[in-house]
Write an enzyme that holds these catalytic residues in place. Sequence first.
Site, PDB file in Angstrom:
ATOM      1  N   HIS A   1       0.842  -1.209   0.000  1.00  0.00           N
ATOM      2  CA  HIS A   1       0.000   0.000   0.000  1.00  0.00           C
ATOM      3  C   HIS A   1       0.874   1.255   0.000  1.00  0.00           C
ATOM      4  O   HIS A   1       0.587   2.232  -0.686  1.00  0.00           O
ATOM      5  CB  HIS A   1      -0.875   0.053   1.254  1.00  0.00           C
ATOM      6  CG  HIS A   1      -1.878  -1.042   1.367  1.00  0.00           C
ATOM      7  ND1 HIS A   1      -1.793  -2.034   2.311  1.00  0.00           N
ATOM      8  CD2 HIS A   1      -3.002  -1.294   0.665  1.00  0.00           C
ATOM      9  CE1 HIS A   1      -2.815  -2.847   2.187  1.00  0.00           C
ATOM     10  NE2 HIS A   1      -3.574  -2.432   1.201  1.00  0.00           N
TER      11      HIS A   1
ATOM     12  N   SER B   1       0.364  -8.847   1.380  1.00  0.00           N
ATOM     13  CA  SER B   1      -1.094  -8.860   1.472  1.00  0.00           C
ATOM     14  C   SER B   1      -1.469  -8.677   2.934  1.00  0.00           C
ATOM     15  O   SER B   1      -0.779  -9.197   3.830  1.00  0.00           O
ATOM     16  CB  SER B   1      -1.631 -10.218   0.987  1.00  0.00           C
ATOM     17  OG  SER B   1      -2.951 -10.408   1.439  1.00  0.00           O
TER      18      SER B   1
END
Length: 284
Positions: free
Chosen positions: A37, A185
């Site tokens: 991210h 993840s």
Amino acid sequence: MKVFTTIAELRQQLDSDRNAGKTIGLVPTMGALHNGHLQLVKTSVANNDVTVVSIFVNPTQFNDKNDLRLYPRTLDKDCELLESVGCDYAFAPSVEEIYPTEDTRVFDLGPVAEVMEGKYRPGHFNGVAQIVSKLFDIASPDNAYFGEKDFQQIAVIRAMAAQLGYTFNIVAVPIVREADGLALSSRNTRLTESQRRNAPKIAETLFKSRTFAANHSVKETIDNVVATLNAVPEMRVEYYEIIDGNTLQPIADWNDSDYIVGCITVYNGEVRLIDNIAYRRPQP
Ligand code: PAF
């Protein structure tokens, strides 16, 4: 960094930025942020005057209630991380703020949404289209950033954007991997010690399959990847498909396309992990 929880306040801030001539980058997330991210956020910060990151665990895209319940929620830590990479605004609304009434919109996302995740997670992409279109309307960004780990999701969002007439840039950012190859993840935090130890086998098998593919057919390559991973304790491949990277439809022969991608979903214990690898990319 300012944290907004209401649509009205975020809109007011972004309107004032836009009126001052600033460009806006949007990074939609469900929180539990990791370096993957942060790579999206850094790309946005480098290319826009202001960056807004949404943090919202979107209930309409979970077809498994248990997955929704167990999805990690770490807002304070997320805000610290965002601040550390120069994010300007975090948007962390409640479910009621986003969905004051049920969102009954049904999107026609076309063939890219019907294969792979579309087959195994019915309704998932419609939920993604619901939340992402709302975020696009709220932020009216110049650029929106998504990770290539969710390869199919990007194609679906592009299809949704074309259907609704959004003309800003949808930017795909390459997968970020751990040193051992595991694609980052938020779900990785749910792996047990032994599952985490085995998890890099997914990327390792995909990378090795590139060499295998040089003298084997598409079907043999698929079968080899599936058999290798199914032999790892606690792993079960849900699907491995080798597709055209634009249409997302399965190919039968390596000569069928100049953009070829393999997309995989594997259960590692209870945790559903996805990854992908390009076998061939179009020459620029
Ligand atoms: O990729 C995700 O984290 C989500 O699907 C997204 C795009 C933030 C929509 O909820």
